[in-house]
Design an enzyme around this catalytic site. Structure first.
Site, PDB file in Angstrom:
ATOM      1  N   LYS A 166      -8.397 -10.741 -13.692  1.00 24.70           N
ATOM      2  CA  LYS A 166      -7.452 -11.187 -14.678  1.00 24.70           C
ATOM      3  C   LYS A 166      -8.052 -10.020 -15.764  1.00 24.70           C
ATOM      4  CE  LYS A 166      -5.117 -14.219 -12.907  1.00 24.70           C
ATOM      5  NZ  LYS A 166      -3.726 -13.956 -12.615  1.00 24.70           N
TER       6      LYS A 166
ATOM      7  N   ASP B  64       4.934 -11.036   0.454  1.00 24.15           N
ATOM      8  CA  ASP B  64       3.638 -10.907   0.013  1.00 24.15           C
ATOM      9  C   ASP B  64       3.393  -9.664  -0.957  1.00 24.15           C
ATOM     10  OD1 ASP B  64       0.883 -10.967  -0.068  1.00 24.15           O
ATOM     11  OD2 ASP B  64       0.536 -11.052   2.098  1.00 24.15           O
TER      12      ASP B  64
ATOM     13  N   ASN C 239       3.455 -12.861 -11.664  1.00 25.70           N
ATOM     14  CA  ASN C 239       3.026 -14.083 -12.053  1.00 25.70           C
ATOM     15  C   ASN C 239       1.954 -14.682 -10.793  1.00 25.70           C
ATOM     16  OD1 ASN C 239       2.940 -17.064 -12.864  1.00 25.70           O
ATOM     17  ND2 ASN C 239       4.028 -17.310 -11.125  1.00 25.70           N
TER      18      ASN C 239
ATOM     19  N   TYR D 225     -12.211 -14.009  -9.726  1.00 26.51           N
ATOM     20  CA  TYR D 225     -10.815 -14.211 -10.572  1.00 26.51           C
ATOM     21  C   TYR D 225     -10.954 -13.704 -12.013  1.00 26.51           C
ATOM     22  CZ  TYR D 225      -7.273 -17.175 -12.582  1.00 26.51           C
ATOM     23  OH  TYR D 225      -5.902 -17.530 -13.081  1.00 26.51           O
TER      24      TYR D 225
ATOM     25  N   THR E  28      -1.735 -27.283 -11.321  1.00 25.02           N
ATOM     26  CA  THR E  28      -0.822 -26.601 -10.382  1.00 25.02           C
ATOM     27  C   THR E  28      -1.751 -26.561  -9.058  1.00 25.02           C
ATOM     28  OG1 THR E  28      -1.969 -24.459 -10.830  1.00 25.02           O
ATOM     29  CG2 THR E  28       0.131 -24.877 -11.796  1.00 25.02           C
TER      30      THR E  28
ATOM     31  N   VAL F 106      -2.647 -25.404 -16.896  1.00 27.73           N
ATOM     32  CA  VAL F 106      -1.667 -26.125 -16.377  1.00 27.73           C
ATOM     33  C   VAL F 106      -2.154 -26.474 -14.923  1.00 27.73           C
ATOM     34  CG1 VAL F 106       0.593 -25.964 -15.478  1.00 27.73           C
ATOM     35  CG2 VAL F 106       0.126 -24.415 -17.340  1.00 27.73           C
TER      36      VAL F 106
END
Ligand SMILES: NC(=O)c1ccc[n+]([C@@H]2O[C@H](COP(=O)([O-])OP(=O)(O)OC[C@H]3O[C@@H](n4cnc5c(N)ncnc54)[C@H](OP(=O)(O)O)[C@@H]3O)[C@@H](O)[C@H]2O)c1
Length: 296
Positions: free
Chosen positions: A197, A95, A122, A193, A228, A226
């Site tokens: 970032k 983790d 990532n 989020y 995911t 993408v």
């Protein structure tokens, strides 16, 4: 969602890719990096999995794949070996937001591998997009804990080995922090989020400021949109999820193939055309472009 404004770099190169391409595909261009040890977090699925597979195609020595779900790491190990059976795979269930997990992993890799050439931060998380006053505090903070604290802990744990590798092998080593084009926008509901970032962009500049002269190249990379497990949860961005995960995998392999210290500390997008990016080198360096600055 409204069209993205130019300051996001959405059209920084005139060709915008949606897939891996001639210059970023290790099966079509010489992107081989034979002696390197590569560590990728969040490598069990999605974008991180593709990064691992593209490094296998590039014929690196060792790929260290990290995530919490051991079964997904098993699958990626098999996929790597079906591409290139001579790549050594090390599975590291951890983790990234757990200080002890990361410290133990860093000690293990130093002892057992003795070098680290590329760190791809990532692994990431997102919460339900909700206005600040209405969302769940734990979910909000989990996004920051994984995206920022996790990235910080990986840097804290592995920068000493990266610096040692750069010195002992007399080379440059690379750190790639996977960020998002969302770092540049303010989408109501997405503050956990998008701020996490955004903060990763500045953290990237700090790595450059503190470790650039020690042989560490650090960039932040937007992987594109993408589909995911994580992105599928966010209805608002569904129409934007039209890029392949391999596009980012190939872009990162391209980045680390060269000794691209002129890009260090900067934001890059895997959608950009790498040949155009190379051609813009003096514009980028002299114009201090692709860094976060206040417009005054
Ligand atoms: N998909 C997109 O369109 C998009 C766009 C912009 C940026 N990104 C960024 O791309 C990165 C990869 O996301 P993805 O879309 O590929 O999502 P994904 O398919 O859900 O993969 C996320 C990966 O991160 C791992 N992970 C999550 N929390 C972790 C933790 N605490 N410790 C260790 N590993 C952890 C997951 O494995 P476990 O759950 O097994 O730990 C998984 O392997 C993220 O940083 C994301 O923010 C994605």
């Amino acid at each position: 969602m409204a069209a993205l404004p130019p300051h996001t770099g959405i059209n920084f190169t005139s060709t915008i890719h949606k897939d891996i391409n001639l210059s970023t595909d290790p099966n079509k261009s010489d992107l081989s990096q034979p002696s390197k040890v590569i560590l990728i977090t969040g490598a069990g699925r999605g974008i991180g999995r593709s990064v691992a597979l593209q490094y296998a195609a590039a014929g690196v020595a060792t790929v260290i794949i990290c995530a919490r779900t051991a079964t997904e790491l098993d699958e990626v190990e098999q996929a790597i070996h079906s591409i290139n059976s001579s790549v050594k795979v090390r599975k590291l269930p951890l983790d990234i937001s757990n200080e002890e997990d990361v410290a133990t992993a860093a000690r293990k890799i130093k002892t057992e591998e003795g070098r680290l050439d590329v760190l791809v931060n990532n692994a990431g998380a997102s919460d339900d997009w909700t206005p600040i006053g209405e969302g769940d505090v734990k979910q909000y903070w989990n996004t920051w804990t994984v995206n920022f604290k996790g990235t910080y802990l990986m840097l804290h744990g592995f920068l000493p080995l990266l610096v040692e590798t750069a010195k002992e092998k007399n080379t440059l080593v690379d750190v790639v922090n996977v960020t998002s084009i969302g770092a540049h926008v303010i989408t109501p509901g997405a503050s956990a989020y998008q701020t996490s970032k955004f903060a990763m962009l500045r953290l990237t500049e700090f790595v450059q400021a503190e470790y650039g002269d020690k042989g560490v190249n650090c960039v932040a990379v937007n992987p594109g949109g993408v589909l995911t497990r994580m992105s599928a949860e966010v209805d608002a961005i569904r129409p934007m999820l039209t890029d392949t995960p391999d596009m980012c995998g190939g872009f990162i392999v391209w980045f680390t193939k060269g000794q691209r210290s002129w890009l260090s500390g900067r934001y890059l997008s895997a959608t950009w055309d790498v040949d155009e990016l190379e051609a813009k080198r003096s514009e980028i360096v002299q114009g201090e472009k692709l860094k976060m600055r206040m417009v005054v």
